[in-house]
Design an enzyme around this catalytic site. Structure first.
Site, PDB file in Angstrom:
ATOM      1  N   ARG A  65       0.823  -1.216   0.000  1.00 24.88           N
ATOM      2  CA  ARG A  65       0.000   0.000   0.000  1.00 24.88           C
ATOM      3  C   ARG A  65       0.859   1.269   0.000  1.00 24.88           C
ATOM      4  NH1 ARG A  65      -3.421   2.925   4.295  1.00 24.88           N
ATOM      5  NH2 ARG A  65      -5.077   3.859   3.048  1.00 24.88           N
ATOM      6  N   HIS A  69       0.496   4.587  -2.413  1.00 28.99           N
ATOM      7  CA  HIS A  69       0.312   5.958  -1.923  1.00 28.99           C
ATOM      8  C   HIS A  69       1.474   6.848  -2.320  1.00 28.99           C
ATOM      9  CE1 HIS A  69      -3.172   5.566   1.146  1.00 28.99           C
ATOM     10  NE2 HIS A  69      -3.354   4.816   0.084  1.00 28.99           N
ATOM     11  N   ASP A  75       8.023   9.202  -5.939  1.00 32.53           N
ATOM     12  CA  ASP A  75       9.353   9.792  -5.781  1.00 32.53           C
ATOM     13  C   ASP A  75       9.899   9.647  -4.365  1.00 32.53           C
ATOM     14  OD1 ASP A  75       7.619  11.372  -4.434  1.00 32.53           O
ATOM     15  OD2 ASP A  75       7.937  13.183  -5.612  1.00 32.53           O
ATOM     16  N   SER A  77       8.509  10.522  -1.755  1.00 35.64           N
ATOM     17  CA  SER A  77       8.126  11.656  -0.903  1.00 35.64           C
ATOM     18  C   SER A  77       7.311  11.219   0.311  1.00 35.64           C
ATOM     19  CB  SER A  77       7.352  12.704  -1.709  1.00 35.64           C
ATOM     20  OG  SER A  77       6.247  12.123  -2.371  1.00 35.64           O
ATOM     21  N   ASN A  95      -3.139   8.924   4.687  1.00 34.13           N
ATOM     22  CA  ASN A  95      -1.976   8.272   5.300  1.00 34.13           C
ATOM     23  C   ASN A  95      -1.986   8.297   6.822  1.00 34.13           C
ATOM     24  OD1 ASN A  95      -0.944   7.866   2.707  1.00 34.13           O
ATOM     25  ND2 ASN A  95       0.167   9.824   2.719  1.00 34.13           N
ATOM     26  N   HIS A 177      -5.886  -5.252  -2.792  1.00 34.13           N
ATOM     27  CA  HIS A 177      -6.663  -5.638  -1.612  1.00 34.13           C
ATOM     28  C   HIS A 177      -6.816  -7.152  -1.502  1.00 34.13           C
ATOM     29  CE1 HIS A 177      -8.561  -1.333  -1.290  1.00 34.13           C
ATOM     30  NE2 HIS A 177      -7.275  -1.358  -1.024  1.00 34.13           N
TER      31      HIS A 177
END
Ligand code: HEM
Ligand SMILES: *[C@@H]1O[C@H](CO)[C@@H](O)[C@H](O)[C@H]1NC(C)=O
Ligand SMILES: *[C@@H]1O[C@H](CO)[C@@H](O)[C@H](O)[C@H]1NC(C)=O
Ligand SMILES: *[C@@H]1O[C@H](CO)[C@@H](O)[C@H](O)[C@H]1NC(C)=O
Ligand SMILES: *[C@@H]1O[C@H](CO)[C@@H](O)[C@H](O)[C@H]1NC(C)=O
Length: 302
Positions: A65, A69, A75, A77, A95, A177
């Protein structure tokens, strides 16, 4: 690798290499980017994931996951910690109290740095490696661009389309999932109020997700939350999807045929999933001289 691991671990290994990446060199991504400078990369990732998942099977799901995200950006981040003067993405709505597994990334990064100082980087499936790390993060984008569990089908299709992914990509990537768990807060309304649901399934989930309270209780996405198989799609066909956003894929809409296909054809699902992960991993990665190779995944270099 695939022969000795469950499929879920295989996918993890692959996706974690991208996150761990925190790094790279010049130009394009390629699967053999680190063949010369960090030939032990895959072994290190595999080894740490093996130990981690042996202790806690769910961590496979959590790392998968994280990749998703991060990748509506792709990148690294998502790995950056907030500081007094820097706002990362860890506390964006999708998050906060939800994204997990950062310690596993740290453990892998530490070992890779020891083995291949400062060369880390990449991405993997036949994973195109060579990504570099952002020096910035985008809190607002993390909030606005990631779909929500209450999204309807049109919204899901549009949000993936905004990233260059097709409806079919969206449906196969939702097969992420196949492993993992959701907190009650995200499926409470579905099991207590929706009608496109198997009543026996709703009753089972209600036992651990009452009308009020227990918001952090976990429910498995499908009947086999520790195996990366096509059971997720079989469950959707039986109206046993956990989130609203899962069941809309099979609710008399445009994705019904694809769901049905994957529910009876595990090989097609696995193959398409791998290809779609590579495609998702190619959403705007930094390469060449863009970004940097972080020394710690959690902070940008000085
Ligand atoms: C289609 C839109 C999607 C929505 C609305 C969505 C939503 C969610 C939500 C609400 C959770 C539970 C979070 C929590 O309880 O804190 C979750 C978990 C998860 N998601 Fe998604 N997701 C989507 C797509 C994806 C994709 C594309 C992947 C990967 C390819 C993915 C992989 C996972 C995994 C593996 C978990 C379980 C994590 C764990 O157990 O720690 N999801 N998702
Ligand atoms: C993990 O490592 C153990 C010990 O080396 C090995 O027996 C097992 O097959 C490995 N599991 C996976 C999934 O690779
Ligand atoms: C590998 O190391 C060489 C020599 O230090 C360096 O020039 C090259 O950019 C490195 N390649 C990668 C992929 O980091
Ligand atoms: C889908 O369509 C069939 C046939 O028209 C109907 O019986 C069924 O109730 C519909 N399901 C949903 C979830 O709307
Ligand atoms: C099922 O999916 C596979 C792989 O995407 C595809 O080749 C095949 O045509 C699909 N079958 C049906 C009936 O849609």
């Amino acid at each position: 690798m695939a022969s000795t691991t469950t499929t879920s671990q295989f996918f993890l290994v692959v996706s974690i290499i991208s996150l761990v990446a925190c790094s790279s060199a010049n130009g394009q991504l390629s699967t053999n980017f680190y063949a010369r400078n960090c030939s032990s990369l895959q072994n290190i990732v595999h080894d740490v994931m093996n130990q981690t998942v042996t202790k806690e099977p769910r961590m496979a799901a959590s790392i998968l996951r994280l990749f998703f995200h991060d990748c509506f950006g792709c990148d690294g981040s998502i790995l950056l910690d907030d500081t007094g003067s820097f706002t990362g993405e860890k506390n964006a709505g999708p998050n906060m109290n939800s994204a997990r597994g950062f310690e596993v990334i740290d453990a892998i990064k530490t070992r890779v740095e020891a083995a291949c100082r400062n060369t880390l980087g990449g991405q993997s499936w036949q994973v195109p490696l060579g990504r570099r790390d952002s020096r910035t993060a985008n809190f607002n984008r993390a909030n606005s661009d990631l779909p929500s569990p209450s999204s309807n089908l049109a919204t899901l299709i549009n949000m993936f389309a905004a990233k260059g992914l097709t409806a079919q990509d969206m449906t196969v990537l939702s097969g992420g999932h196949a492993i993992g768990f959701s907190r009650c807060v995200f499926f409470r309304n579905r099991i207590h109020s929706e009608t496109n649901i198997d009543p026996a399934f709703a009753a089972e989930r209600k036992a651990n997700c009452p009308n009020s309270g227990g918001s952090n209780n976990l429910g498995p996405f499908d009947d086999t939350p520790n195996r990366f198989d096509n059971n997720y799609y079989q469950n959707l066909v039986k109206r046993r999807g956990l989130l609203h956003s899962d069941q809309v894929l099979f609710n008399n809409g445009s994705q019904d045929a694809t769901v049905r296909n994957y529910s009876t054809n595990a090989a097609a699902f696995l193959k398409d999933f791998g290809a779609a992960m590579v495609k998702m991993g190619n959403i705007g990665p930094l390469t060449g001289t863009n970004g940097e190779i972080r020394r710690s995944c959690r902070v940008i270099n000085r």
